[in-house]
Structure formats: C-alpha cells, structure tokens
Design a protein around this motif. Sequence first.
Motif, PDB file in Angstrom:
ATOM      1  N   LEU A  49      -9.622  -4.725  -5.346  1.00 44.86           N
ATOM      2  CA  LEU A  49     -10.211  -4.822  -4.005  1.00 44.86           C
ATOM      3  C   LEU A  49     -10.437  -3.442  -3.399  1.00 44.86           C
ATOM      4  CD1 LEU A  49      -8.136  -7.808  -2.573  1.00 44.86           C
ATOM      5  CD2 LEU A  49     -10.529  -7.840  -3.294  1.00 44.86           C
ATOM      6  N   PHE A  50      -9.560  -2.492  -3.712  1.00 41.34           N
ATOM      7  CA  PHE A  50      -9.717  -1.128  -3.217  1.00 41.34           C
ATOM      8  C   PHE A  50     -10.722  -0.330  -4.039  1.00 41.34           C
ATOM      9  CE2 PHE A  50      -5.536  -2.179  -1.475  1.00 41.34           C
ATOM     10  CZ  PHE A  50      -5.679  -1.716  -0.174  1.00 41.34           C
ATOM     11  N   ASN A  51     -10.648  -0.508  -5.345  1.00 39.52           N
ATOM     12  CA  ASN A  51     -11.475   0.302  -6.248  1.00 39.52           C
ATOM     13  C   ASN A  51     -12.907  -0.227  -6.387  1.00 39.52           C
ATOM     14  OD1 ASN A  51      -9.307   2.024  -6.746  1.00 39.52           O
ATOM     15  ND2 ASN A  51      -8.557   0.699  -8.391  1.00 39.52           N
ATOM     16  N   PRO A 106     -14.856  -2.456  -3.992  1.00 41.38           N
ATOM     17  CA  PRO A 106     -15.157  -3.309  -2.836  1.00 41.38           C
ATOM     18  C   PRO A 106     -16.519  -3.960  -2.973  1.00 41.38           C
ATOM     19  CG  PRO A 106     -15.264  -0.993  -2.210  1.00 41.38           C
ATOM     20  CD  PRO A 106     -14.810  -1.057  -3.646  1.00 41.38           C
ATOM     21  N   LEU A 158      -5.567  -4.008  -6.523  1.00 43.58           N
ATOM     22  CA  LEU A 158      -6.164  -2.696  -6.790  1.00 43.58           C
ATOM     23  C   LEU A 158      -7.680  -2.792  -6.922  1.00 43.58           C
ATOM     24  CD1 LEU A 158      -3.605  -1.170  -9.306  1.00 43.58           C
ATOM     25  CD2 LEU A 158      -3.966  -0.531  -6.917  1.00 43.58           C
TER      26      LEU A 158
END
Length: 93
Positions: A88-90, A92, A86
């Motif tokens: 990595l998505f939130n 970057p 998560l």
Amino acid sequence: MTSIRAELDRKLNNLSPEQLHLVRQFVESIEHQTTPTNSDYPMTNEDVDRVIESYRQQNKQRPIGLAQGEFTVPDDFNNPLPDEILDLFNNPQ
C-alpha cells in the motif's frame, strides 16, 4: 498558608490578562503532574493541547508520558509490516 494565599492574591491582581492566562496554564500543568493517571478518565486532546502550550510558552520540551495508561504497545510493534501493508505504501493506487 493564609499568608501565601494573600501574597499570591496581591500579585495576581497586578497581572495583565495575558499573564493571568499563563499563570492558569502553569497551575493546570502542576495539577496534571500531581494527579494520578485515571484510566477511567483519560486525558482529552484539549488537555494535551493545554499542557503542550504551557510547556511551549515556557520554552520546555513536551513532557513524556501524557498518554500513559491509555493504550498498550503490542509486543510485535517493531516487527516488519506484512507485505500487503508495505504494498500500500510502495504501490499506491
């Protein structure tokens, strides 16, 4: 059966190249529908593209199950993702 083949031959001879292409795609989609799934020889991307294009030209929705037997959805598929994923998505970098 011979009379059906003769009739189809006559009709095919009168079609344009574009119409013959559509007929070929239709026949391939029928062959795919009547061929049992063989996990030793999964469908290629080209096979999937051909079936999808055939359905698109017939204004049909994509068929469900084109990749049947090619993979198994894990039991935890719908579980929340781990925090490190998560992040990595939130956040970057």
